[in-house]
Design a protein around this motif. Structure first.
Motif, PDB file in Angstrom:
ATOM      1  N   PRO A 165       5.717   6.387   1.409  1.00 29.51           N
ATOM      2  CA  PRO A 165       6.071   7.459  -1.092  1.00 29.51           C
ATOM      3  C   PRO A 165       7.077   6.930  -0.943  1.00 29.51           C
ATOM      4  O   PRO A 165       7.816   6.493  -2.569  1.00 29.51           O
ATOM      5  CB  PRO A 165       6.068   8.771  -0.192  1.00 29.51           C
ATOM      6  CG  PRO A 165       5.231   8.489   1.372  1.00 29.51           C
ATOM      7  CD  PRO A 165       5.217   7.065   1.889  1.00 29.51           C
TER       8      PRO A 165
ATOM      9  N   ILE B 222       7.710   5.523  -5.149  1.00 24.56           N
ATOM     10  CA  ILE B 222       8.811   6.490  -5.687  1.00 24.56           C
ATOM     11  C   ILE B 222      10.066   5.238  -6.782  1.00 24.56           C
ATOM     12  O   ILE B 222       9.772   5.459  -8.143  1.00 24.56           O
ATOM     13  CB  ILE B 222       8.917   7.501  -5.693  1.00 24.56           C
ATOM     14  CG1 ILE B 222       7.660   8.341  -5.474  1.00 24.56           C
ATOM     15  CG2 ILE B 222      10.244   8.535  -6.721  1.00 24.56           C
ATOM     16  CD1 ILE B 222       8.097   9.714  -4.321  1.00 24.56           C
TER      17      ILE B 222
ATOM     18  N   TYR C 229       9.601  14.179  -7.910  1.00 25.54           N
ATOM     19  CA  TYR C 229       9.528  12.983  -6.992  1.00 25.54           C
ATOM     20  C   TYR C 229      10.623  12.271  -7.250  1.00 25.54           C
ATOM     21  O   TYR C 229      11.165  11.740  -5.644  1.00 25.54           O
ATOM     22  CB  TYR C 229       8.577  12.488  -8.217  1.00 25.54           C
ATOM     23  CG  TYR C 229       7.157  13.022  -8.315  1.00 25.54           C
ATOM     24  CD1 TYR C 229       6.687  13.624  -6.461  1.00 25.54           C
ATOM     25  CD2 TYR C 229       6.519  14.021  -8.779  1.00 25.54           C
ATOM     26  CE1 TYR C 229       5.259  13.410  -6.867  1.00 25.54           C
ATOM     27  CE2 TYR C 229       5.300  13.906  -9.073  1.00 25.54           C
ATOM     28  CZ  TYR C 229       4.676  14.103  -7.896  1.00 25.54           C
ATOM     29  OH  TYR C 229       3.342  15.020  -7.628  1.00 25.54           O
TER      30      TYR C 229
ATOM     31  N   PRO D 194      -5.154   0.766  -4.660  1.00 22.68           N
ATOM     32  CA  PRO D 194      -4.201  -0.034  -4.928  1.00 22.68           C
ATOM     33  C   PRO D 194      -3.281   0.926  -3.454  1.00 22.68           C
ATOM     34  O   PRO D 194      -2.231   0.127  -2.375  1.00 22.68           O
ATOM     35  CB  PRO D 194      -3.062   0.608  -5.834  1.00 22.68           C
ATOM     36  CG  PRO D 194      -3.895   1.301  -6.704  1.00 22.68           C
ATOM     37  CD  PRO D 194      -5.620   1.562  -6.055  1.00 22.68           C
ATOM     38  N   VAL D 195      -3.505   2.401  -2.789  1.00 17.08           N
ATOM     39  CA  VAL D 195      -3.050   2.861  -1.835  1.00 17.08           C
ATOM     40  C   VAL D 195      -3.235   1.796  -1.000  1.00 17.08           C
ATOM     41  O   VAL D 195      -2.371   1.622   0.429  1.00 17.08           O
ATOM     42  CB  VAL D 195      -3.224   4.293  -1.656  1.00 17.08           C
ATOM     43  CG1 VAL D 195      -2.587   4.664  -0.747  1.00 17.08           C
ATOM     44  CG2 VAL D 195      -2.735   4.917  -3.302  1.00 17.08           C
TER      45      VAL D 195
ATOM     46  N   MET E  47      -3.355  15.212  -6.779  1.00 16.57           N
ATOM     47  CA  MET E  47      -3.285  16.016  -7.628  1.00 16.57           C
ATOM     48  C   MET E  47      -3.459  14.841  -8.785  1.00 16.57           C
ATOM     49  O   MET E  47      -3.148  13.968  -8.730  1.00 16.57           O
ATOM     50  CB  MET E  47      -1.798  16.363  -8.139  1.00 16.57           C
ATOM     51  CG  MET E  47      -1.132  17.604  -9.635  1.00 16.57           C
ATOM     52  SD  MET E  47       0.461  17.512  -9.327  1.00 16.57           S
ATOM     53  CE  MET E  47       0.884  16.112 -10.473  1.00 16.57           C
TER      54      MET E  47
ATOM     55  N   VAL F  40      -3.556  13.323 -12.701  1.00 12.25           N
ATOM     56  CA  VAL F  40      -2.519  13.831 -14.025  1.00 12.25           C
ATOM     57  C   VAL F  40      -3.345  13.844 -15.153  1.00 12.25           C
ATOM     58  O   VAL F  40      -4.840  13.098 -14.878  1.00 12.25           O
ATOM     59  CB  VAL F  40      -1.971  12.369 -14.195  1.00 12.25           C
ATOM     60  CG1 VAL F  40      -1.453  12.477 -15.367  1.00 12.25           C
ATOM     61  CG2 VAL F  40      -1.095  11.857 -12.708  1.00 12.25           C
TER      62      VAL F  40
ATOM     63  N   GLU G 134      -6.291   5.775  -9.490  1.00 14.23           N
ATOM     64  CA  GLU G 134      -5.446   5.284  -9.565  1.00 14.23           C
ATOM     65  C   GLU G 134      -4.659   5.873  -9.044  1.00 14.23           C
ATOM     66  O   GLU G 134      -3.803   5.854  -8.263  1.00 14.23           O
ATOM     67  CB  GLU G 134      -5.678   3.985  -9.619  1.00 14.23           C
ATOM     68  CG  GLU G 134      -6.367   2.936  -9.845  1.00 14.23           C
ATOM     69  CD  GLU G 134      -6.795   1.989 -10.571  1.00 14.23           C
ATOM     70  OE1 GLU G 134      -7.125   1.015 -10.574  1.00 14.23           O
ATOM     71  OE2 GLU G 134      -5.971   1.519 -11.246  1.00 14.23           O
ATOM     72  N   MET G 135      -4.359   6.449 -10.650  1.00 16.84           N
ATOM     73  CA  MET G 135      -2.678   7.656 -10.709  1.00 16.84           C
ATOM     74  C   MET G 135      -2.790   8.428  -9.069  1.00 16.84           C
ATOM     75  O   MET G 135      -1.797   8.947  -8.479  1.00 16.84           O
ATOM     76  CB  MET G 135      -2.894   8.247 -11.511  1.00 16.84           C
ATOM     77  CG  MET G 135      -1.744   6.770 -13.110  1.00 16.84           C
ATOM     78  SD  MET G 135      -0.548   6.406 -12.595  1.00 16.84           S
ATOM     79  CE  MET G 135       0.635   7.520 -13.434  1.00 16.84           C
TER      80      MET G 135
ATOM     81  N   SER H  80      -4.788   9.196  -6.926  1.00 16.92           N
ATOM     82  CA  SER H  80      -4.665   8.064  -5.427  1.00 16.92           C
ATOM     83  C   SER H  80      -2.911   8.274  -4.913  1.00 16.92           C
ATOM     84  O   SER H  80      -2.217   8.523  -4.144  1.00 16.92           O
ATOM     85  CB  SER H  80      -5.169   6.903  -4.649  1.00 16.92           C
ATOM     86  OG  SER H  80      -5.413   6.174  -5.493  1.00 16.92           O
ATOM     87  N   ILE H  81      -1.861   7.199  -6.023  1.00 22.99           N
ATOM     88  CA  ILE H  81      -0.464   7.243  -5.921  1.00 22.99           C
ATOM     89  C   ILE H  81      -0.131   8.604  -6.021  1.00 22.99           C
ATOM     90  O   ILE H  81       1.060   8.429  -5.043  1.00 22.99           O
ATOM     91  CB  ILE H  81       0.160   6.336  -6.782  1.00 22.99           C
ATOM     92  CG1 ILE H  81      -0.926   4.909  -6.705  1.00 22.99           C
ATOM     93  CG2 ILE H  81       1.061   5.666  -6.376  1.00 22.99           C
ATOM     94  CD1 ILE H  81      -1.082   4.462  -8.132  1.00 22.99           C
ATOM     95  N   ILE H  82      -0.533   9.210  -6.568  1.00 22.37           N
ATOM     96  CA  ILE H  82       0.932  10.442  -6.467  1.00 22.37           C
ATOM     97  C   ILE H  82       0.157  11.365  -5.399  1.00 22.37           C
ATOM     98  O   ILE H  82       1.080  12.079  -4.956  1.00 22.37           O
ATOM     99  CB  ILE H  82      -0.182  11.558  -7.688  1.00 22.37           C
ATOM    100  CG1 ILE H  82       0.593  11.095  -8.574  1.00 22.37           C
ATOM    101  CG2 ILE H  82       0.577  13.171  -8.389  1.00 22.37           C
ATOM    102  CD1 ILE H  82       0.749  11.223 -10.653  1.00 22.37           C
TER     103      ILE H  82
ATOM    104  N   LEU I 286      -0.266  10.344  -2.656  1.00 20.85           N
ATOM    105  CA  LEU I 286       0.884   9.835  -1.759  1.00 20.85           C
ATOM    106  C   LEU I 286       2.553  10.286  -2.139  1.00 20.85           C
ATOM    107  O   LEU I 286       3.104  10.461  -0.622  1.00 20.85           O
ATOM    108  CB  LEU I 286       0.858   8.290  -2.016  1.00 20.85           C
ATOM    109  CG  LEU I 286       1.172   7.273  -0.411  1.00 20.85           C
ATOM    110  CD1 LEU I 286       1.340   7.363   0.707  1.00 20.85           C
ATOM    111  CD2 LEU I 286       1.469   5.834  -1.602  1.00 20.85           C
ATOM    112  N   ALA I 287       2.630  10.865  -2.817  1.00 16.41           N
ATOM    113  CA  ALA I 287       3.687  10.781  -3.505  1.00 16.41           C
ATOM    114  C   ALA I 287       3.928  12.223  -3.300  1.00 16.41           C
ATOM    115  O   ALA I 287       5.361  12.793  -2.682  1.00 16.41           O
ATOM    116  CB  ALA I 287       4.529  10.078  -5.170  1.00 16.41           C
ATOM    117  N   ASN I 288       3.445  13.159  -3.080  1.00 12.59           N
ATOM    118  CA  ASN I 288       3.730  14.177  -2.492  1.00 12.59           C
ATOM    119  C   ASN I 288       3.994  14.205  -1.161  1.00 12.59           C
ATOM    120  O   ASN I 288       4.363  15.657  -1.039  1.00 12.59           O
ATOM    121  CB  ASN I 288       2.290  15.358  -2.819  1.00 12.59           C
ATOM    122  CG  ASN I 288       2.042  15.304  -4.939  1.00 12.59           C
ATOM    123  OD1 ASN I 288       3.113  15.190  -5.681  1.00 12.59           O
ATOM    124  ND2 ASN I 288       0.928  15.497  -4.999  1.00 12.59           N
ATOM    125  N   GLN I 289       3.474  14.050  -0.633  1.00 15.27           N
ATOM    126  CA  GLN I 289       3.754  14.270   1.165  1.00 15.27           C
ATOM    127  C   GLN I 289       4.906  14.199   1.269  1.00 15.27           C
ATOM    128  O   GLN I 289       5.816  14.805   1.869  1.00 15.27           O
ATOM    129  CB  GLN I 289       3.021  12.612   1.822  1.00 15.27           C
ATOM    130  CG  GLN I 289       2.286  12.417   1.429  1.00 15.27           C
ATOM    131  CD  GLN I 289       1.654  10.922   2.661  1.00 15.27           C
ATOM    132  OE1 GLN I 289       3.110  10.280   3.088  1.00 15.27           O
ATOM    133  NE2 GLN I 289       0.356  10.535   2.630  1.00 15.27           N
TER     134      GLN I 289
END
Lengths: 486, 105
Positions: free
Chosen positions: A307, A311, A374, A418-419, B1, B3, B32-33, B35-37, B39-42
């Motif tokens: 992550p 970011i 973020y 994509p993840v 989360m 968007v 897609e956004m 699942s990426i967010i 991931l970022a929320n971790q």
């Protein structure tokens, strides 16, 4: 052995001892590309006429009694995001499909001065965003060891070119593993140097605080040779640093006595393939036998690597890729009604899906209301990741780590979400986050015979020790001198 | 989360990108956004109290060079990649039109 199959060092000897002329070496390479690259797709463009003209020029100098510079007569492939004067530089994007830079990147000037002969520009994920080269706007590149599988990415073309003997040497760039991961997948050696030791002038930016150009080669000795040529301070790059010149020769003796090598327990957690575990055990045995001492270290923030990387890299990319507007170079959309419409149409039609996704994500994490949660948060965790490495390097000289959790995947296997693909970068991104050097060296193979590469990670400017240990792994590993059947 | 489509449209506007027009493609992008967010929320789990952010890993100093006159790129070289040019300039659609038609950011 054919000329095109030889290492750079072997070719130098052949040329020096007049067993072959430079035009013969280059001709052999060009014929190999013509016959075999259609099966691999490593190149976006090739320059046979220019390469032959340069070969003949150098041969004349040689015959007149002159001496060749360090890379004299050696063919080299260049990733297509590194600017080459008046040679197509596309970044594997429709956005730059026709872009011919009016200048050379610093690394290209250095290569030309050293006598290297550019035979072509290699395929990649568009703007270096990807881990499989499937995001190229032009074509797929196949893994030379199994053409149903990806070569890795984003420097997949450069890795595949070296593996398939389509060039003895190549340059790539590594923002989150884009040299080391394809090197591991294709069974070649790849170095991501310490941030700042290779000039980024003329490298088309993806994420400027993470990007670094580095060498690919068939073996560790060639990789060190190429690194010695491209590294060094550059007044054209304000982030260029090099406390002392890299000493290429002193380190390839097979001696690692007294070196302490750390193994991070978090890297051995779930999700690492059986083949990678076996390769790690083998590497540990090889290095211990050669006199190194192993210590356990901890990198507790490993779970946050991916992550943090996505970011920061997407945020920087959203800013860096703002320059593609259809005005000064590259693709321009037709039928725009206003300047803003021109920007929007050009960017929406010129960038591929993955690039647009990353620009959107980067814009999102930088936008008002999300910046602290973020972007700033990722920069704070970045501080902690750097501190983790610094603590580990108080106990050891370098780390031994997997390069990838798994073997190369089939085309399309990780494209649904994509993840899924992002998570494959877990062992490579942290060195970029902390600016450290990492080298991937082929050590073993998996159950199906695909190469498995392992990574050595050092403290900043620790390349000499990395080469020392990588050389031992290569010499005692299972992969030395193996070539794919094509 | 997740968007919202409105948020995504706002971000796309900031980035000078057009969103796909059909609902299925928009939903795919939102998925897609998401699942990426996620991931970022971790990162929310990481304790960063009193931790300074790192934008750059090296202690950088200014790089100085000698103040020497050197050749620069020619006008011709600078224009060699221009999609459209006129009178040694990059040609673009009108940047300033009727003020009422200009979108405001």
């Amino acid at each position: 052995m054919q000329l095109y199959e030889m290492t750079a060092l072997a070719l130098q000897k052949v040329i020096k001892e007049k067993q072959a002329s430079i035009p013969e070496v280059v001709q052999s390479q060009l014929k190999r590309i013509e016959s075999t690259d259609p099966k691999i797709g490593a190149y976006i463009s090739t320059f046979p006429e220019e390469a032959m003209a340069e070969a003949q020029k150098q041969q004349k100098i040689l015959e007149a009694g002159g001496t060749l510079p360090l890379l004299g007569g050696l063919p080299i492939a260049i990733k297509d995001n590194i600017c080459t004067k008046d040679m197509l530089t596309t970044c594997a994007s429709k956005m730059l499909y026709n872009f011919c830079p009016p200048y050379d990147a610093t690394v290209i000037s250095k290569l030309k001065e050293a006598g290297a002969i550019i035979v072509g520009k290699t395929n990649m994920d568009e703007f270096a965003m990807g881990s499989s080269t499937e995001h190229s706007a032009f074509h797929l590149t196949k893994n030379p060891w199994d053409t149903s599988r990806v070569p890795g990415g984003s420097s997949g073309g450069s890795a595949a070119a070296v593996a398939a003997s389509l060039a003895p040497l190549a340059l790539g760039s590594d923002t989150g593993g884009s040299i080391r991961q394809p090197a591991a997948f294709c069974g070649v050696v790849g170095l991501k140097p310490t941030y700042g030791t290779v000039s980024r002038y003329g490298l088309i930016a993806y994420a400027s605080s993470l990007d670094q150009i580095g060498p690919f080669a068939k073996d560790v000795t060639d990789c060190a040779l190429l690194y010695s040529v491209i590294s060094g301070p550059d007044p054209k790059d304000s982030t260029s640093v090099m406390p002392k010149p890299f000493n290429q020769k002193a380190n390839l003796e097979g001696n690692v006595k007294g070196l302490k090598i750390g193994l991070a327990k978090e890297y051995l957690a779930n999700g690492l393939s059986f083949a990678n575990r076996q390769a790690l055990a083998k590497a540990q045995a090889i290095l211990t036998e050669a006199g190194a001492e192993f210590v356990e270290v901890s990198l507790p923030l490993t779970q946050y690597n991916v992550p943090v990387y996505y970011i920061i890299s997407c945020a920087e990319a959203s800013s860096n890729l703002g320059r593609y507007d259809g005005i000064k170079y590259g693709f321009r959309a037709e039928n725009a009604e206003s300047l803003k419409d021109l920007y929007e149409k050009t960017r929406s039609q010129g960038f591929g899906a993955e690039v647009q996704r990353r620009i959107l994500l980067g814009t999102y994490v930088l936008s008002s209301g999300y910046y602290d949660a973020y972007y700033k948060k990722a920069l704070q965790v970045r501080t902690l990741v750097c501190q983790d490495f610094a603590a580990a390097f108080t106990k050891c000289n370098m780390l031994l780590a997997p390069t990838t959790p798994n073997s190369p995947w089939q085309f399309g296997e990780k494209s649904a979400n994509p993840v899924d693909m992002y998570l494959e970068d877990i062992f490579t991104v942290s060195t970029n986050i902390a600016g450290l050097p990492g080298i991937s060296v082929p050590v073993a193979q998996d159950e199906t015979g695909l190469p498995v590469g392992l990574q050595l990670i050092g403290p900043a400017f620790g390349e000499e020790n990395l080469f020392k240990a990588a050389y031992v792994l290569e010499q005692k590993g299972d992969r030395l001198g193996l070539l794919p059947r094509l | 989360m997740r968007v919202s489509l409105e948020e995504l449209a706002y971000v796309a506007k900031l980035a000078h990108l057009a969103l796909p027009e059909d609902a299925a493609a928009q939903n795919k992008l939102l998925d897609e956004m998401e699942s990426i967010i996620n991931l970022a929320n971790q990162l929310a789990l990481a304790n960063t109290e009193n931790v300074a952010p790192t934008a750059h890993v090296l202690p950088l100093e200014n790089v100085w060079r000698k103040d020497e006159v050197k050749n620069s790129l020619t006008t011709e070289q600078l224009l060699q990649n221009a999609p459209a040019q006129v009178a040694n300039c990059f040609k673009v659609p009108a940047a300033i039109t009727n003020a009422n038609e200009e979108e405001k950011f």
